[in-house]
Design a protein around this motif. Structure first.
Motif, mmCIF file in Angstrom:
data_model
loop_
_atom_site.group_PDB
_atom_site.id
_atom_site.type_symbol
_atom_site.label_atom_id
_atom_site.label_comp_id
_atom_site.label_asym_id
_atom_site.label_seq_id
_atom_site.Cartn_x
_atom_site.Cartn_y
_atom_site.Cartn_z
ATOM 1 N N UNK A 289 14.596 100.130 61.263
ATOM 2 C CA UNK A 289 14.756 100.581 62.648
ATOM 3 C C UNK A 289 15.275 102.004 62.575
ATOM 4 N N UNK A 290 14.480 102.940 63.067
ATOM 5 C CA UNK A 290 14.793 104.355 62.872
ATOM 6 C C UNK A 290 15.076 105.067 64.186
ATOM 7 N N UNK A 291 15.963 106.048 64.097
ATOM 8 C CA UNK A 291 16.212 106.961 65.204
ATOM 9 C C UNK A 291 15.354 108.196 64.985
ATOM 10 N N UNK A 292 14.443 108.449 65.902
ATOM 11 C CA UNK A 292 13.516 109.573 65.787
ATOM 12 C C UNK A 292 13.887 110.629 66.819
ATOM 13 N N UNK B 288 0.969 110.094 66.426
ATOM 14 C CA UNK B 288 0.277 109.710 65.197
ATOM 15 C C UNK B 288 1.282 109.357 64.091
ATOM 16 N N UNK B 289 2.365 110.118 64.001
ATOM 17 C CA UNK B 289 3.415 109.827 63.021
ATOM 18 C C UNK B 289 4.002 108.445 63.277
ATOM 19 N N UNK C 291 5.964 99.315 58.881
ATOM 20 C CA UNK C 291 6.999 98.376 59.280
ATOM 21 C C UNK C 291 8.174 98.973 60.036
ATOM 22 N N UNK C 292 8.117 100.265 60.363
ATOM 23 C CA UNK C 292 9.218 100.893 61.087
ATOM 24 C C UNK C 292 9.078 100.696 62.586
ATOM 25 N N UNK C 293 10.233 100.569 63.248
ATOM 26 C CA UNK C 293 10.290 100.633 64.705
ATOM 27 C C UNK C 293 11.190 101.822 65.035
ATOM 28 N N UNK C 294 11.063 102.343 66.255
ATOM 29 C CA UNK C 294 11.743 103.581 66.601
ATOM 30 C C UNK C 294 12.467 103.508 67.925
ATOM 31 N N UNK C 295 13.543 104.258 67.986
ATOM 32 C CA UNK C 295 14.145 104.639 69.250
ATOM 33 C C UNK C 295 13.999 106.154 69.260
ATOM 34 N N UNK C 296 13.329 106.671 70.266
ATOM 35 C CA UNK C 296 13.031 108.097 70.340
ATOM 36 C C UNK C 296 14.079 108.785 71.210
ATOM 37 N N UNK C 297 14.583 109.915 70.715
ATOM 38 C CA UNK C 297 15.560 110.736 71.434
ATOM 39 C C UNK C 297 14.996 112.143 71.576
ATOM 40 N N UNK C 298 15.205 112.745 72.713
ATOM 41 C CA UNK C 298 14.832 114.145 72.900
ATOM 42 C C UNK C 298 16.029 114.984 72.488
ATOM 43 N N UNK C 299 15.761 115.998 71.657
ATOM 44 C CA UNK C 299 16.827 116.842 71.111
ATOM 45 C C UNK C 299 16.440 118.307 71.239
ATOM 46 N N UNK C 300 17.455 119.156 71.146
ATOM 47 C CA UNK C 300 17.200 120.602 71.185
ATOM 48 C C UNK C 300 16.655 121.082 69.843
ATOM 49 N N UNK C 301 16.042 122.246 69.869
ATOM 50 C CA UNK C 301 15.531 122.820 68.633
ATOM 51 C C UNK C 301 16.688 123.160 67.690
#
Length: 161
Positions: free
Chosen positions: A66-69, A81-82, A90-100
């Protein structure tokens, strides 16, 4: 740097994070200040630094696949695509918007990845024969203490780095 320049730099950073937070809300995703969040080296290993930089992403945490993306722009076509490719692994994700700036901070940790280092897991790997030898030798606290004091951690953990 003068006090005024430093205050302007801080104000620009705060504005960047506020803008990123608004962008996250616009996309219905959580915001994360990646510049202050911990970044796990093993999480970064999941994708190469080159791919992370080209897609403006970072995988900053992982536990049990379980990954933080962290993503700068969730609409980037390569991000989807990634995620599809890694989902097949087998990975699942929680997606976060972040600054550059937050991404650049996370990418700095790639310099700590040694290409030949084994993946860190929740367990300890020890050779059975070596364990049996240690078990026979380490019979009292003094012997254990002496063995720890004489152990060459650099050689045994890092090889010839």
């Amino acid at each position: 740097m003068s006090d005024v320049e430093e205050k302007l730099r801080v104000m620009r950073r705060e504005a960047e994070e506020r803008e990123t937070e608004q962008n996250a809300k616009k996309h219905g995703l959580p915001y994360l200040n990646l510049a202050t969040a911990p970044t796990a080296i093993d999480a970064l290993r999941i994708i190469s630094e080159e791919e992370a930089r080209s897609l403006n992403v970072a995988i900053f945490t992982v536990k049990n696949k379980k990954a933080g993306l962290a993503v700068f722009d969730p609409t980037t076509s390569g991000v989807k695509a990634l995620m599809e490719r890694l989902s097949k692994e087998g990975y699942t994700f929680k997606v976060f918007v972040v600054s550059f700036t937050g991404l650049k901070h996370a990418w700095e940790y790639y310099k700590f990845i040694h290409p030949d280092a084994p993946e860190v897991t929740a367990g300890l790997q020890i050779d059975k024969k070596e364990f049996e030898e240690l078990f026979k030798k380490l019979v009292d606290l003094k012997t254990v203490s002496d063995a720890i004091d004489s152990f060459d951690f650099k050689k045994n953990f890092y090889g010839d780095m």
